[in-house]
Design an enzyme around this catalytic site. Structure first.
Site, PDB file in Angstrom:
ATOM      1  CG  ASN A 132      -2.122  -0.937   1.204  1.00 23.49           C
ATOM      2  OD1 ASN A 132      -2.488  -1.230  -0.274  1.00 23.49           O
ATOM      3  ND2 ASN A 132      -2.705  -1.494   2.395  1.00 23.49           N
ATOM      4  CD  GLU A 238      -9.558   2.874   5.946  1.00 30.85           C
ATOM      5  OE1 GLU A 238      -9.698   3.269   4.672  1.00 30.85           O
ATOM      6  OE2 GLU A 238     -10.877   3.195   6.496  1.00 30.85           O
ATOM      7  CB  CYS A 239      -5.666   1.084   0.584  1.00 30.96           C
ATOM      8  SG  CYS A 239      -6.253   2.783   0.195  1.00 30.96           S
ATOM      9  N   GLY A 240      -4.483   2.703   3.306  1.00 24.07           N
ATOM     10  CA  GLY A 240      -3.359   3.459   3.691  1.00 24.07           C
ATOM     11  C   GLY A 240      -3.608   4.813   3.242  1.00 24.07           C
TER      12      GLY A 240
END
Length: 244
Positions: A132, A238-240
């Site tokens: 990510n 979350e992907c970041g």
């Protein structure tokens, strides 16, 4: 009121920034999504940008913000591993809504990343976080810098996951204002907006996907699963991009 001073707020400790935004957030909670966008354009500094993953409900925020601020730069961080249907959806919405699309990618191609690091998404939480960082976080940081963004709109909703349940309408993230106009919308409101404006869900919605990201870390929803369990093998939501 005069525009909020981003530099002054960035100089404050995080707790003090939250307190400083408490009054605007109390006001924003009482406004409609459209009014929140208008408020941000009046009270927050430009340049303005909108980010989108072109996921299941992406047409909502893309249409809502773009109709109030036509030609706003729309940031997409393309990992190279999106579903074919996602790339087709991007083309369709970009044409239909006349989007000012700005695509950002990692400096290393997907093939080069796999040669160097292996399949990072199969290497547990640490591997996913590195993936990510390379494919989402760094390209987004670069986009915000190159576009000179000071106010960033995004389409997150509290209903989507526990990690989003307490997010405010207005915050500061990555040194810029972040505005979430539809943060308090539920699935019914999303559906009604799409119907009203002749917009569609992502094509994979009809195949049982509640959330869509990369092909290798997205699963169809099955009975008993929370929406957040359909991404990153349930290890992360979350992907970041929306952390920090």
């Amino acid at each position: 009121m005069s525009k909020l001073d981003l530099n002054a707020l960035n100089d404050l400790p995080k707790v003090d920034r939250v307190l400083a935004l408490a009054e605007p957030n109390a006001q924003l909670e009482t406004l409609t999504a459209e009014e929140r966008v208008a408020w941000a354009l009046e009270n927050l500094p430009g340049e303005y940008v909108l980010s989108s993953s072109f996921g299941i409900q992406a047409a909502v925020s893309l249409h809502l913000v773009n109709q109030i601020r036509p030609d706003i730069p729309v940031i997409l961080t393309d990992t190279g591993y999106l579903f074919p249907e996602t790339y087709q959806f991007i083309d369709e919405l970009t044409d239909k809504l006349k989007l000012n699309l700005k695509v950002y990618r990692a400096g290393e191609s997907p093939a080069w990343q796999e040669a160097r690091y292996g399949k990072l998404w199969e290497q547990g939480v640490e591997g996913i976080e590195k993936y990510n960082e390379i494919n989402k976080v760094e390209p987004m940081n670069r986009a915000l810098k190159e576009l000179k963004a000071q106010t960033w709109f995004a389409g997150l909703r509290r209903e989507q996951s526990g990690s989003r349940a307490h997010l405010p309408v207005l915050a500061i993230q990555r040194g810029v204002f972040k505005v979430l106009p539809i943060i308090d919308w539920d699935n019914r409101t999303v559906y009604q907006y799409l119907q009203k404006h002749g917009l569609k869900y992502h094509p994979l919605w009809d195949q049982g996907y509640l959330s869509v990201g990369d092909t290798h870390t997205t699963r169809k929803w099955e009975p008993g699963m929370a929406e957040e369990e359909t991404r990153f093998f349930g290890l992360k939501r979350e992907c970041g991009l929306h952390e920090g």
